[in-house]
Every structure is written in C-alpha cells, then in structure tokens.
Design a protein around this motif. Structure first.
Motif, mmCIF file in Angstrom:
data_model
loop_
_atom_site.group_PDB
_atom_site.id
_atom_site.type_symbol
_atom_site.label_atom_id
_atom_site.label_comp_id
_atom_site.label_asym_id
_atom_site.label_seq_id
_atom_site.Cartn_x
_atom_site.Cartn_y
_atom_site.Cartn_z
ATOM 1 N N ARG A 192 0.841 -1.201 0.000
ATOM 2 C CA ARG A 192 0.000 0.000 0.000
ATOM 3 C C ARG A 192 0.878 1.253 0.000
ATOM 4 O O ARG A 192 0.599 2.218 -0.705
ATOM 5 N N LEU A 193 1.936 1.227 0.817
ATOM 6 C CA LEU A 193 2.833 2.376 0.945
ATOM 7 C C LEU A 193 3.906 2.410 -0.146
ATOM 8 O O LEU A 193 4.653 3.381 -0.246
ATOM 9 N N LYS A 194 4.008 1.318 -0.902
ATOM 10 C CA LYS A 194 5.037 1.169 -1.949
ATOM 11 C C LYS A 194 6.442 1.168 -1.338
ATOM 12 O O LYS A 194 7.378 1.766 -1.867
ATOM 13 N N TRP A 195 6.577 0.455 -0.200
ATOM 14 C CA TRP A 195 7.854 0.318 0.483
ATOM 15 C C TRP A 195 8.435 -1.048 0.193
ATOM 16 O O TRP A 195 7.720 -2.043 0.125
ATOM 17 N N GLU A 196 9.744 -1.100 0.063
ATOM 18 C CA GLU A 196 10.447 -2.361 -0.193
ATOM 19 C C GLU A 196 10.415 -3.227 1.059
ATOM 20 O O GLU A 196 10.562 -2.739 2.184
#
Length: 118
Positions: free
Chosen positions: A23-27
C-alpha cells in the motif's frame, strides 16, 4: 449507529505487514538478516522505510527492531505510517468476510475511517 475504536498495533499478521508495505510502496524482504551500526543483528521481515538509514525488522513474534538514532537516521512518524497502514489492511481483511462494500475515508487530521455498508 457508528462506533469509534482506538487500536494499539502489534505487527503479528505477516500478510497484513506485506499488504501494508505494498500500500505504501515500500520495499520489503522476507527472511532477512540486518546488521545495525552497533553490531547487533536482527532477523525477520525487513522493511525499508523511505528516509531511514537502516531498515526495521519484524521478528517472528511481531517485535519491531530498528535503529533511527533518535530520529537522526529516520523520522519516527514514518513508522507510525506503517502501523496505520497495517491496521487499515488487517481491518479491511476482516471486513471483507461480511461481503459488503468497504468505504475508506482519509480524514484531514491524517486518520483513516473504514466503514462497512450493509
């Protein structure tokens, strides 16, 4: 009739953590081993928070480990952003069991309201 709920979050639901990071586009890296500045090592799911010098690690028991050097190596508010996304995604997964539309509203104060319409 509406009900407001305040939630304390423990990051124990692996799929919830993964969905929150997406959702946050975090790795995110599963089964990672991260060595921190002081030589300590944490093993588990590593999350690379934007602006943080080191990733945080969520261990198998849901403990969050990390080092942001008192905010100098990463803004603590970003960790709160992860907790919020996690809470929303776990709540959404539970709400889906009711087969009713889920309405998500981003409030001006930064909070998120979820509602199920029957």
């Amino acid at each position: 009739m509406s009900h407001l709920v305040k939630i304390n979050i423990e990051l124990k639901n692996k799929q919830g953590v993964i969905t929150a990071c997406n959702r946050l586009k975090w790795e995110i890296k599963e089964n990672a081993k991260i060595k921190y500045h002081d030589g300590s090592v944490a093993e588990g799911m590593a999350i690379y928070i934007p602006g943080w010098h080191y990733p945080i690690v969520i261990t198998s028991d849901g403990t969050v480990k990390g080092d942001n050097y008192g905010g100098s190596w990463g803004d603590p508010a970003m960790l709160n952003k992860l907790k919020q996304a996690y809470g929303v995604e776990v709540a959404r997964s539970l709400m889906k069991k009711h087969s009713a539309p889920i309405i998500e509203t981003q409030n001006q104060d930064g909070s998120i309201t979820l509602a199920v319409r029957y």
